[in-house]
Design a protein around this motif. Structure first.
Motif, PDB file in Angstrom:
ATOM      1  N   LEU A  68       0.834  -1.201   0.000  1.00 43.31           N
ATOM      2  CA  LEU A  68       0.000   0.000   0.000  1.00 43.31           C
ATOM      3  C   LEU A  68       0.873   1.257   0.000  1.00 43.31           C
ATOM      4  O   LEU A  68       0.611   2.203  -0.751  1.00 43.31           O
ATOM      5  N   MET A  69       1.930   1.251   0.807  1.00 40.49           N
ATOM      6  CA  MET A  69       2.822   2.412   0.862  1.00 40.49           C
ATOM      7  C   MET A  69       3.553   2.614  -0.462  1.00 40.49           C
ATOM      8  O   MET A  69       3.800   3.754  -0.875  1.00 40.49           O
ATOM      9  N   LYS A  70       3.901   1.528  -1.156  1.00 36.67           N
ATOM     10  CA  LYS A  70       4.544   1.661  -2.470  1.00 36.67           C
ATOM     11  C   LYS A  70       3.596   2.327  -3.465  1.00 36.67           C
ATOM     12  O   LYS A  70       3.996   3.215  -4.221  1.00 36.67           O
ATOM     13  N   LEU A  77       1.365  10.396  -2.617  1.00 28.45           N
ATOM     14  CA  LEU A  77       0.612  10.648  -1.386  1.00 28.45           C
ATOM     15  C   LEU A  77       1.377  10.248  -0.132  1.00 28.45           C
ATOM     16  O   LEU A  77       0.942  10.537   0.977  1.00 28.45           O
ATOM     17  N   PHE A  78       2.501   9.552  -0.304  1.00 29.54           N
ATOM     18  CA  PHE A  78       3.303   9.112   0.838  1.00 29.54           C
ATOM     19  C   PHE A  78       4.757   9.400   0.548  1.00 29.54           C
ATOM     20  O   PHE A  78       5.224   9.226  -0.578  1.00 29.54           O
ATOM     21  N   ARG A  79       5.479   9.858   1.530  1.00 35.75           N
ATOM     22  CA  ARG A  79       6.880  10.221   1.347  1.00 35.75           C
ATOM     23  C   ARG A  79       7.760   9.262   2.139  1.00 35.75           C
ATOM     24  O   ARG A  79       7.698   9.221   3.357  1.00 35.75           O
ATOM     25  N   HIS A  82      13.826   7.566   3.039  1.00 32.35           N
ATOM     26  CA  HIS A  82      14.980   6.704   2.781  1.00 32.35           C
ATOM     27  C   HIS A  82      15.080   6.358   1.291  1.00 32.35           C
ATOM     28  O   HIS A  82      16.166   6.455   0.692  1.00 32.35           O
ATOM     29  N   LEU A  83      13.954   5.981   0.680  1.00 30.83           N
ATOM     30  CA  LEU A  83      13.980   5.679  -0.757  1.00 30.83           C
ATOM     31  C   LEU A  83      14.247   6.937  -1.586  1.00 30.83           C
ATOM     32  O   LEU A  83      14.940   6.875  -2.607  1.00 30.83           O
ATOM     33  N   ASP A  84      13.721   8.085  -1.147  1.00 26.87           N
ATOM     34  CA  ASP A  84      14.014   9.343  -1.839  1.00 26.87           C
ATOM     35  C   ASP A  84      15.511   9.632  -1.813  1.00 26.87           C
ATOM     36  O   ASP A  84      16.099  10.031  -2.820  1.00 26.87           O
TER      37      ASP A  84
END
Length: 116
Positions: A68-70, A77-79, A82-84
């Motif tokens: 869901l977060m992916k 809609l979600f930040r 770490h991946l950024d």
């Protein structure tokens, strides 16, 4: 029925013993106690925390929440900081002229399958 209630209220030994027996049968306090002692009784009569199924059997749905977060990150809609950060480091690496890192590098060199 009211006859037995009246008999139980009398101050005789028999009435006292019957009241204690009925309290023991129905899980109540045997002898009359003050409010301070009743607090202890109520604390010990509650279900222990380690036996409470709402606490013990709680396992969050990690896989569903992760997917869901992916999806939410793909929509913006979600930040995920770490991946950024990892994507920014990879972007800067490419700008410097270096090769992009492979996402999956396969098994280690010594662990290739051997045919028997």
């Amino acid at each position: 029925m009211s006859k037995y209630v009246e008999l139980a209220k009398l101050p005789t030994n028999y009435a006292k013993r019957m009241n204690r027996l009925s309290n023991r049968i129905f899980g109540e306090v045997l002898r009359p106690t003050d409010n301070k002692s009743m607090k202890v009784v109520t604390l010990f009569s509650e279900k222990p925390v380690n036996k409470d199924p709402a606490i013990v059997d709680y396992y969050p749905r990690h896989v569903e929440i992760g997917s869901l977060m992916k999806h939410l990150r793909a929509y913006g809609l979600f930040r995920n900081e770490h991946l950024d950060f990892k994507e920014e480091i990879e972007r800067q690496r490419i700008l410097k002229g270096k090769k992009p890192r492979r996402k999956y590098q396969g098994p280690p060199k010594g662990e290739t399958k051997k045919k028997e």
